[in-house]
Design an enzyme around this catalytic site. Sequence first.
Site, PDB file in Angstrom:
ATOM      1  N   ASP A  17       3.676   6.793  -4.918  1.00 39.05           N
ATOM      2  CA  ASP A  17       4.756   6.264  -3.346  1.00 39.05           C
ATOM      3  C   ASP A  17       4.624   7.126  -2.088  1.00 39.05           C
ATOM      4  O   ASP A  17       5.479   6.345  -1.156  1.00 39.05           O
ATOM      5  CB  ASP A  17       5.432   4.849  -3.090  1.00 39.05           C
ATOM      6  CG  ASP A  17       4.719   4.247  -4.633  1.00 39.05           C
ATOM      7  OD1 ASP A  17       3.798   3.349  -4.658  1.00 39.05           O
ATOM      8  OD2 ASP A  17       5.237   4.184  -5.103  1.00 39.05           O
ATOM      9  N   GLU A 197       0.391  -5.061  -0.775  1.00 41.64           N
ATOM     10  CA  GLU A 197       1.802  -4.184  -0.239  1.00 41.64           C
ATOM     11  C   GLU A 197       1.982  -3.219  -0.010  1.00 41.64           C
ATOM     12  O   GLU A 197       0.605  -2.500   0.420  1.00 41.64           O
ATOM     13  CB  GLU A 197       2.208  -4.004  -2.038  1.00 41.64           C
ATOM     14  CG  GLU A 197       1.289  -3.313  -2.615  1.00 41.64           C
ATOM     15  CD  GLU A 197       1.437  -3.009  -4.458  1.00 41.64           C
ATOM     16  OE1 GLU A 197       2.856  -3.528  -4.728  1.00 41.64           O
ATOM     17  OE2 GLU A 197       1.079  -1.940  -4.810  1.00 41.64           O
ATOM     18  N   HIS A 261      -1.305   3.492  -1.774  1.00 38.97           N
ATOM     19  CA  HIS A 261       0.369   3.441  -0.973  1.00 38.97           C
ATOM     20  C   HIS A 261       0.605   4.663  -0.087  1.00 38.97           C
ATOM     21  O   HIS A 261       1.228   5.863  -0.746  1.00 38.97           O
ATOM     22  CB  HIS A 261       1.004   3.906  -1.964  1.00 38.97           C
ATOM     23  CG  HIS A 261       2.493   2.922  -2.264  1.00 38.97           C
ATOM     24  ND1 HIS A 261       3.006   1.664  -2.290  1.00 38.97           N
ATOM     25  CD2 HIS A 261       2.937   3.073  -0.680  1.00 38.97           C
ATOM     26  CE1 HIS A 261       4.277   1.398  -1.722  1.00 38.97           C
ATOM     27  NE2 HIS A 261       4.024   2.398  -0.571  1.00 38.97           N
ATOM     28  N   ARG A 294       0.936   9.868 -11.285  1.00 34.69           N
ATOM     29  CA  ARG A 294       0.205   9.520  -9.783  1.00 34.69           C
ATOM     30  C   ARG A 294       0.588  10.117  -8.589  1.00 34.69           C
ATOM     31  O   ARG A 294       1.902  10.894  -8.387  1.00 34.69           O
ATOM     32  CB  ARG A 294       0.622   8.202  -8.882  1.00 34.69           C
ATOM     33  CG  ARG A 294       0.032   6.611  -9.731  1.00 34.69           C
ATOM     34  CD  ARG A 294       0.790   5.726  -9.660  1.00 34.69           C
ATOM     35  NE  ARG A 294       1.943   5.198  -9.833  1.00 34.69           N
ATOM     36  CZ  ARG A 294       2.355   4.395  -9.443  1.00 34.69           C
ATOM     37  NH1 ARG A 294       1.864   3.588  -8.279  1.00 34.69           N
ATOM     38  NH2 ARG A 294       3.718   3.746  -9.912  1.00 34.69           N
TER      39      ARG A 294
END
Length: 320
Positions: A17, A197, A261, A294
């Site tokens: 993110d 999102e 993201h 990630r």
Amino acid sequence: MNTNREYSNPLVEQRADPWVYKHADGYYYFTASVPEYDRIEVRRSETIEGLTEAVPVVAWRKYETGPLSANIWAPEIHYIDGKWYIYFAAARTTETNEGLFDHRMFALENESANPLEGTWVEKGQVKTAWESFALDATTFQHKGVLYYVWAQKDPEIPGNSNLYISEMSNPWTLTGPQTMIATPEYSWEKIGFSVNEGAAVLRRNGRIFMSFSASATDYNYCMGLLYADEDSDLLDAASWTKHPEPVFKTSEENGQYGPGHNSFTVNEQGEDVLIYHARNYKEITGDPLYDPNRHTRAQVLHWNEDGTPNFGLPVKDSSK
């Protein structure tokens, strides 16, 4: 300008993110979810690639109990009216699920010129129309108005999260109508979870572009795109159009899985740069949310002749 500038990827390992903001002081400021989900870090560098080795400073740590005690997700750092703000989502620790999917949104404020210094003050929960799962807040200013965009579960609508927009009366308070501008409707938005999102805003070529992420956080995670005319009423859902296909998704050929993201920044050459996370393997053991790999990646964002962004494919990892 199209120099095909390439970055050494991953840019920052085990940071999901990712949010990169280039400030007027010339520094790039970086924050992201850490694998432990227990704190918020900020680092800075005079170059994008310098973020790899930049030393992180802990801005805030979670509490042991209460509404700020679990799963600190997706911080973003913004500079608004002379002060720094971090928006993030947090849940409360429970005996059963450690607050998974019970998030609310919160804001921190720092008056220092350098946000790696000074004190981050809690401004409290950013309250919306419902007390329900809410996360991934971002802000942007347009024509003198401060807007807040976030993802939330509407208790009356099936699915996990939709995207909403509202004006703000100050950087931690919403005011006026709250409009849903996107809900999962296509098959690529509903794999595993029905999710919209992680919005990020880019203003170019007379339009407001808003990327977002969809589906579960495994290799099905991907990015979609909304856009609105810059002169339209951004609080009117009819002003926003959703591209019917994902604009950025898994590339088996490049070994990149579940890209999403993202944030946008500008490099030293003036080019738009896409910052995002992805994994370099497809199969995950256990819950993808607890797989730490990630990694933050960067690549130049190109533009089509019609003035729309061309995300291309997530690039291969660099040979180290």
